[in-house]
Design a protein around this motif. Structure first.
Motif, mmCIF file in Angstrom:
data_model
loop_
_atom_site.group_PDB
_atom_site.id
_atom_site.type_symbol
_atom_site.label_atom_id
_atom_site.label_comp_id
_atom_site.label_asym_id
_atom_site.label_seq_id
_atom_site.Cartn_x
_atom_site.Cartn_y
_atom_site.Cartn_z
ATOM 1 N N UNK A 45 0.834 -1.197 0.000
ATOM 2 C CA UNK A 45 0.000 0.000 0.000
ATOM 3 C C UNK A 45 0.867 1.244 0.000
ATOM 4 N N UNK A 46 0.224 2.370 0.278
ATOM 5 C CA UNK A 46 0.934 3.646 0.258
ATOM 6 C C UNK A 46 1.560 3.986 1.600
ATOM 7 N N UNK A 47 1.019 3.434 2.695
ATOM 8 C CA UNK A 47 1.495 3.793 4.030
ATOM 9 C C UNK A 47 1.076 2.722 5.028
ATOM 10 N N UNK A 48 1.667 2.803 6.197
ATOM 11 C CA UNK A 48 1.256 1.929 7.289
ATOM 12 C C UNK A 48 -0.142 2.361 7.714
ATOM 13 N N UNK A 49 -1.013 1.400 7.986
ATOM 14 C CA UNK A 49 -2.363 1.738 8.432
ATOM 15 C C UNK A 49 -2.268 2.646 9.658
ATOM 16 N N UNK A 50 -2.965 3.789 9.661
ATOM 17 C CA UNK A 50 -2.840 4.726 10.780
ATOM 18 C C UNK A 50 -3.243 4.131 12.126
ATOM 19 N N UNK A 51 -4.244 3.251 12.140
ATOM 20 C CA UNK A 51 -4.665 2.642 13.398
ATOM 21 C C UNK A 51 -3.601 1.685 13.940
ATOM 22 N N UNK A 103 -1.933 -17.456 10.743
ATOM 23 C CA UNK A 103 -3.286 -16.997 10.440
ATOM 24 C C UNK A 103 -3.723 -15.900 11.423
ATOM 25 N N UNK A 104 -3.337 -14.677 11.100
ATOM 26 C CA UNK A 104 -3.606 -13.526 11.962
ATOM 27 C C UNK A 104 -4.534 -12.578 11.211
ATOM 28 N N UNK A 105 -5.547 -12.078 11.905
ATOM 29 C CA UNK A 105 -6.498 -11.144 11.293
ATOM 30 C C UNK A 105 -5.791 -9.888 10.804
ATOM 31 N N UNK A 106 -6.366 -9.273 9.777
ATOM 32 C CA UNK A 106 -5.849 -8.023 9.232
ATOM 33 C C UNK A 106 -6.327 -6.872 10.121
ATOM 34 N N UNK A 107 -5.390 -6.075 10.678
ATOM 35 C CA UNK A 107 -5.803 -4.977 11.543
ATOM 36 C C UNK A 107 -6.243 -3.719 10.794
ATOM 37 N N UNK A 108 -6.021 -3.671 9.489
ATOM 38 C CA UNK A 108 -6.366 -2.484 8.710
ATOM 39 C C UNK A 108 -7.849 -2.158 8.800
ATOM 40 N N UNK A 109 -8.155 -0.928 9.203
ATOM 41 C CA UNK A 109 -9.534 -0.472 9.281
ATOM 42 C C UNK A 109 -10.302 -0.945 10.504
ATOM 43 N N UNK A 111 -11.150 -1.347 14.746
ATOM 44 C CA UNK A 111 -11.203 -0.471 15.912
ATOM 45 C C UNK A 111 -9.980 -0.711 16.802
ATOM 46 N N UNK A 112 -9.744 0.209 17.739
ATOM 47 C CA UNK A 112 -8.547 0.167 18.578
ATOM 48 C C UNK A 112 -8.421 -1.132 19.368
ATOM 49 N N UNK A 113 -9.517 -1.608 19.932
ATOM 50 C CA UNK A 113 -9.469 -2.843 20.719
ATOM 51 C C UNK A 113 -9.051 -4.028 19.857
ATOM 52 N N UNK A 114 -9.597 -4.114 18.659
ATOM 53 C CA UNK A 114 -9.256 -5.202 17.745
ATOM 54 C C UNK A 114 -7.795 -5.116 17.311
ATOM 55 N N UNK A 115 -7.333 -3.910 16.999
ATOM 56 C CA UNK A 115 -5.931 -3.732 16.585
ATOM 57 C C UNK A 115 -4.997 -4.174 17.709
ATOM 58 N N UNK A 116 -5.313 -3.788 18.946
ATOM 59 C CA UNK A 116 -4.460 -4.186 20.078
ATOM 60 C C UNK A 116 -4.502 -5.704 20.298
#
Length: 147
Positions: A45-51, A103-109, A111-116
């Motif tokens: 992509x163009x950048x690291x996902x901001x979240x 097999x790790x979920x994609x954190x892109x897009x 919410x904060x709890x899911x990303x953490x």
């Protein structure tokens, strides 16, 4: 992998904006220069996902120099281990390199709890991997447990 050999691991995902970046930064954090960690994507992509960048920064991991890179056969060939994170058959195959799929979920897009939660999953996997490839390495406490 011997005591004189510095293992190299490449973390590969599709966009190189989340999972692979987090895994690479976590590896660098814990490995203290004993393991070379790369990250790249099959369709960067163009950048690291901001979240993802925000969550990693909260854990004390600097993302300011992270730019998505294209995964090449040469990157994989120079590595001892290729960890795939959702890029499946799109990742080039190089004979002689050990591949593992996480097999790790994609954190892109997400919410904060899911990303953490995803970063905590990667943290545990990276710590286990380092215990395997650098068994005499004394790991610092988990950055995700301090949260």
């Amino acid at each position: 992998m011997t005591a004189t050999h510095q293992p190299q691991v490449v973390f590969a995902c599709v966009r190189n904006g989340g999972r692979s970046v987090a895994a690479r930064l976590l590896t660098e954090h814990y490995a203290q220069g004993r393991v070379v960690a790369l990250s790249a994507g099959t369709q960067p992509g163009e950048h690291v996902h901001p979240e993802v960048a925000a969550a990693l920064e909260q854990l004390g991991l600097d993302t300011s120099r992270e730019r998505p890179k294209h995964l090449t056969r040469e990157m994989i060939a120079a590595s001892d281990l290729a960890i795939t994170l959702g890029c499946g058959e799109e990742c080039p195959y190089v004979p002689g390199v050990t591949y593992r799929d996480w097999p790790v979920d994609d954190p892109g897009g997400q919410d904060e709890t899911t990303v953490h939660r995803i970063i905590a999953d990667l943290d545990a996997r990276v710590r286990d991997l380092l215990g395997e490839i650098a068994p005499d390495l004394e790991l610092a406490p988990s950055v995700t447990r301090a949260r």
